[in-house]
Design an enzyme around this catalytic site. Structure first.
Site, mmCIF file in Angstrom:
data_model
loop_
_atom_site.group_PDB
_atom_site.id
_atom_site.type_symbol
_atom_site.label_atom_id
_atom_site.label_comp_id
_atom_site.label_asym_id
_atom_site.label_seq_id
_atom_site.Cartn_x
_atom_site.Cartn_y
_atom_site.Cartn_z
ATOM 1 N N HIS A 1 -4.883 -0.608 5.729
ATOM 2 C CA HIS A 1 -4.428 0.174 6.897
ATOM 3 C C HIS A 1 -5.380 0.078 8.094
ATOM 4 O O HIS A 1 -5.954 1.069 8.529
ATOM 5 C CB HIS A 1 -4.164 1.634 6.528
ATOM 6 C CG HIS A 1 -5.158 2.283 5.607
ATOM 7 N ND1 HIS A 1 -6.500 2.309 5.846
ATOM 8 C CD2 HIS A 1 -4.985 2.939 4.438
ATOM 9 C CE1 HIS A 1 -7.110 2.950 4.869
ATOM 10 N NE2 HIS A 1 -6.212 3.336 3.997
ATOM 11 N N HIS B 1 -10.696 1.303 1.509
ATOM 12 C CA HIS B 1 -10.487 2.321 2.539
ATOM 13 C C HIS B 1 -11.709 2.227 3.454
ATOM 14 O O HIS B 1 -12.789 2.713 3.104
ATOM 15 C CB HIS B 1 -10.348 3.717 1.935
ATOM 16 C CG HIS B 1 -10.081 4.752 2.984
ATOM 17 N ND1 HIS B 1 -8.847 5.358 3.153
ATOM 18 C CD2 HIS B 1 -10.872 5.238 3.977
ATOM 19 C CE1 HIS B 1 -8.906 6.183 4.196
ATOM 20 N NE2 HIS B 1 -10.128 6.129 4.705
ATOM 21 N N ASP C 1 1.349 2.587 3.530
ATOM 22 C CA ASP C 1 0.503 3.764 3.317
ATOM 23 C C ASP C 1 1.319 5.044 3.384
ATOM 24 O O ASP C 1 0.814 6.091 3.790
ATOM 25 C CB ASP C 1 -0.669 3.822 4.312
ATOM 26 C CG ASP C 1 -1.772 4.767 3.843
ATOM 27 O OD1 ASP C 1 -1.793 5.103 2.643
ATOM 28 O OD2 ASP C 1 -2.598 5.172 4.677
ATOM 29 N N ASN D 1 -5.017 7.256 -6.354
ATOM 30 C CA ASN D 1 -5.722 8.509 -6.018
ATOM 31 C C ASN D 1 -4.892 9.738 -6.386
ATOM 32 O O ASN D 1 -4.630 10.603 -5.554
ATOM 33 C CB ASN D 1 -6.141 8.538 -4.534
ATOM 34 C CG ASN D 1 -4.978 8.548 -3.573
ATOM 35 O OD1 ASN D 1 -3.922 8.002 -3.867
ATOM 36 N ND2 ASN D 1 -5.156 9.173 -2.423
ATOM 37 N N ALA E 1 -4.002 14.885 5.295
ATOM 38 C CA ALA E 1 -3.794 13.595 5.981
ATOM 39 C C ALA E 1 -2.753 12.772 5.238
ATOM 40 O O ALA E 1 -2.846 12.612 4.020
ATOM 41 C CB ALA E 1 -5.105 12.828 6.036
ATOM 42 N N HIS F 1 0.871 -1.196 0.000
ATOM 43 C CA HIS F 1 0.000 0.000 0.000
ATOM 44 C C HIS F 1 0.899 1.234 0.000
ATOM 45 O O HIS F 1 1.500 1.577 1.011
ATOM 46 C CB HIS F 1 -0.905 0.015 1.229
ATOM 47 C CG HIS F 1 -1.909 1.121 1.203
ATOM 48 N ND1 HIS F 1 -3.257 0.912 1.409
ATOM 49 C CD2 HIS F 1 -1.787 2.467 0.979
ATOM 50 C CE1 HIS F 1 -3.907 2.058 1.328
ATOM 51 N NE2 HIS F 1 -3.030 3.028 1.066
ATOM 52 N N LEU G 1 -5.187 9.208 7.726
ATOM 53 C CA LEU G 1 -6.511 8.575 7.740
ATOM 54 C C LEU G 1 -6.400 7.118 7.321
ATOM 55 O O LEU G 1 -5.706 6.841 6.334
ATOM 56 C CB LEU G 1 -7.460 9.321 6.795
ATOM 57 C CG LEU G 1 -7.869 10.711 7.290
ATOM 58 C CD1 LEU G 1 -8.612 11.474 6.196
ATOM 59 C CD2 LEU G 1 -8.720 10.617 8.552
ATOM 60 N N HIS H 1 1.541 5.393 -1.741
ATOM 61 C CA HIS H 1 1.189 6.564 -2.562
ATOM 62 C C HIS H 1 2.480 7.163 -3.120
ATOM 63 O O HIS H 1 3.382 7.502 -2.357
ATOM 64 C CB HIS H 1 0.464 7.617 -1.715
ATOM 65 C CG HIS H 1 -0.816 7.112 -1.140
ATOM 66 N ND1 HIS H 1 -2.032 7.255 -1.773
ATOM 67 C CD2 HIS H 1 -1.073 6.427 -0.001
ATOM 68 C CE1 HIS H 1 -2.986 6.687 -1.042
ATOM 69 N NE2 HIS H 1 -2.421 6.176 0.042
ATOM 70 N N LEU H 2 2.529 7.293 -4.448
ATOM 71 C CA LEU H 2 3.747 7.823 -5.080
ATOM 72 C C LEU H 2 3.549 9.201 -5.696
ATOM 73 O O LEU H 2 4.526 9.834 -6.092
ATOM 74 C CB LEU H 2 4.240 6.863 -6.163
ATOM 75 C CG LEU H 2 4.928 5.592 -5.674
ATOM 76 C CD1 LEU H 2 5.254 4.672 -6.852
ATOM 77 C CD2 LEU H 2 6.197 5.914 -4.901
ATOM 78 N N ARG H 3 2.282 9.651 -5.835
ATOM 79 C CA ARG H 3 1.987 10.947 -6.486
ATOM 80 C C ARG H 3 2.502 10.940 -7.937
ATOM 81 O O ARG H 3 2.745 9.894 -8.509
ATOM 82 C CB ARG H 3 2.569 12.132 -5.693
ATOM 83 C CG ARG H 3 2.318 12.089 -4.187
ATOM 84 C CD ARG H 3 0.857 12.003 -3.797
ATOM 85 N NE ARG H 3 0.690 12.139 -2.346
ATOM 86 C CZ ARG H 3 -0.313 11.633 -1.661
ATOM 87 N NH1 ARG H 3 -1.254 10.938 -2.249
ATOM 88 N NH2 ARG H 3 -0.396 11.823 -0.365
ATOM 89 N N LYS I 1 -9.242 -0.021 -6.178
ATOM 90 C CA LYS I 1 -9.288 0.621 -4.871
ATOM 91 C C LYS I 1 -10.630 1.306 -4.673
ATOM 92 O O LYS I 1 -11.067 2.098 -5.514
ATOM 93 C CB LYS I 1 -8.157 1.667 -4.767
ATOM 94 C CG LYS I 1 -8.125 2.441 -3.437
ATOM 95 C CD LYS I 1 -7.691 1.567 -2.279
ATOM 96 C CE LYS I 1 -7.829 2.260 -0.930
ATOM 97 N NZ LYS I 1 -6.735 3.133 -0.588
ATOM 98 N N HIS J 1 2.947 14.513 1.515
ATOM 99 C CA HIS J 1 2.321 15.816 1.295
ATOM 100 C C HIS J 1 3.377 16.878 1.565
ATOM 101 O O HIS J 1 4.192 16.726 2.486
ATOM 102 C CB HIS J 1 1.161 16.041 2.272
ATOM 103 C CG HIS J 1 -0.053 15.209 1.984
ATOM 104 N ND1 HIS J 1 -1.024 15.574 1.078
ATOM 105 C CD2 HIS J 1 -0.446 14.016 2.480
ATOM 106 C CE1 HIS J 1 -1.965 14.643 1.029
ATOM 107 N NE2 HIS J 1 -1.642 13.679 1.869
HETATM 108 O O1 DOR Z 1 -3.603 9.534 5.427
HETATM 109 C C1 DOR Z 1 -3.932 9.209 4.296
HETATM 110 N N1 DOR Z 1 -3.335 9.745 3.216
HETATM 111 N N2 DOR Z 1 -4.919 8.331 4.139
HETATM 112 C C2 DOR Z 1 -5.428 8.049 2.941
HETATM 113 O O2 DOR Z 1 -6.341 7.275 2.861
HETATM 114 C C3 DOR Z 1 -4.922 8.729 1.727
HETATM 115 C C4 DOR Z 1 -3.572 9.211 1.912
HETATM 116 C C5 DOR Z 1 -3.141 10.204 0.842
HETATM 117 O O3 DOR Z 1 -3.317 9.921 -0.333
HETATM 118 O O4 DOR Z 1 -2.604 11.248 1.202
HETATM 119 ZN ZN ZN Z 2 -3.430 5.011 1.371
#
Ligand code: DOR
Ligand code: ZN
Length: 344
Positions: free
Chosen positions: A174, A136, A247, A41, A263, A13, A219, A15-17, A99, A251
């Site tokens: 998560h 989620h 996860d 996402n 988050a 799990h 989150l 996130h790479l942006r 997802k 940011h």
């Molecule tokens: O804390 C989180 N950040 N929870 C998520 O479900 C998404 C993630 C994000 O993409 O920043």
């Molecule tokens: Zn996530």
């Protein structure tokens, strides 16, 4: 000096942006993990195989050539995802899962699912094609307390979903509560769960210790100590339903340290070492390799990695900041230390 040698792990799990942010973070993951399930996402979500293929290319272009890293792609489920989108995804061999974000639950979830019943035709095809649904697991809406959203989701959404689709593979992502641990343990082997480093190590006091801690805000939100203990016991239990998913969710610092902060915890820099430290402190190092390198691959029907990796019990400093586009990013436990490190 104490060392541990394991099959090279995977992150189930991540996130790479995109764009420059992607290039800033991806090699932190590639240094530690062979493969990662990449969340869809993006600001403009990855909703079909063509978009996922293009995103995979952009990821690979940013990976340093010294790493052998494979991004495992996912699609973002919407109310309008079609059966043919699922068929194409399943035939592609590129897409490993869909997802499910309840609309409004978290970052970039506006186009998420408003009512899971709207996706039932699609879920049927996923069930037939053994395509996992990554969940989620939080309800939305002001009527439910922030700290109860996962438990209410289990009752209101997940329990009926599993009853209606008993053969659908579902990863409860998560997990943060004892209720989630109990749910997964009481379910069939179609149901797995990922566990993050922060939900093993932190409880909700850590959001407020010494003042508001925006870099501990993610989150689902951190929960009470009893929940943390349940999650930590599940991760280290040797039960194959529970496997590693960081996860890590980068940011920019200015959007975290803000009057309305985003988050997400950025753990990719040394997530593996932080997990090992946690397992070690619980006397569960013998359970670490399977959690990090075997159970997730088995769940996804992937071959186990051939490469191995060694970790050393030797203190490392965790930097205060990393570059992130034209901003910076504050990693998990910034400015602190970790008692384990990768053998170079
Ligand atoms: O804390 C989180 N950040 N929870 C998520 O479900 C998404 C993630 C994000 O993409 O920043
Ligand atoms: Zn996530």
């Amino acid at each position: 000096m104490q060392t541990i040698t394991i099959i090279k792990p995977d992150d189930f799990h991540l996130h790479l942006r995109d764009g420059i942010a992607l290039s800033n973070v991806v090699n932190h993951t590639a240094a530690q993990f062979s493969r990662a399930i990449v969340m869809p996402n993006l600001k403009s979500p990855v909703v079909n195989t063509e978009m996922a293929l293009a995103y995979k290319e952009r990821i690979l272009q940013c990976v340093d050539e010294k790493y052998n890293f494979e991004p495992l792609m996912t699609l973002y489920l919407t109310d309008n995802t079609s059966v043919s989108t699922i068929k194409t995804a399943a035939e592609s061999n590129i897409i490993k899962a869909l997802k499910y974000y309840p609309a409004g639950a978290t970052t970039n979830s506006d186009q998420g699912v408003t009512d899971i019943k709207k996706t039932y035709a699609v879920l049927n095809v996923m069930m037939e094609d053994s395509m996992p649904l990554l969940v989620h697991g939080e309800v939305t809406g002001d009527d439910v307390d922030m700290f109860d959203r996962e438990a209410v989701f289990i009752d209101k959404v997940l329990t009926p979903l599993v009853r209606d689709f008993p053969e659908l593979k579902i990863v409860f992502e998560h997990i943060t509560t004892r209720a989630a641990v109990d749910f997964v343990m009481g379910s069939s082997d179609k149901i797995g769960a990922t566990i993050t480093p922060q939900h093993i190590l932190l409880n909700r006091n850590d959001l407020f210790k010494g003042g508001l801690q925006p870099h501990h805000y993610c989150l689902p939100i951190l929960k009470a100590e009893d929940d943390r203990q349940a999650v930590s016991e599940a991760a280290t239990s040797g039960n194959p339903k529970f496997f590693l998913g960081t996860d890590s969710a980068p940011h920019a610092r200015s959007t975290k340290e803000s009057s309305c902060g985003c988050a997400g915890i950025y753990s990719a820099f040394n997530a593996l070492e932080i997990y090992v430290e946690a397992f070690d402190s619980l006397g569960k190092l013998d359970k670490f390799e399977a959690f990090a390198s075997q159970y997730g691959a088995d769940y996804y029907d992937l071959p186990q990695n051939i490469e191995q990796m060694t970790l050393i019990k030797k203190e490392q400093d965790i930097p205060d900041l990393f570059p992130f586009g034209d901003d910076e990013i504050v990693p998990f436990r910034a400015g602190g230390t970790c008692s384990w490190q990768l053998k170079k």
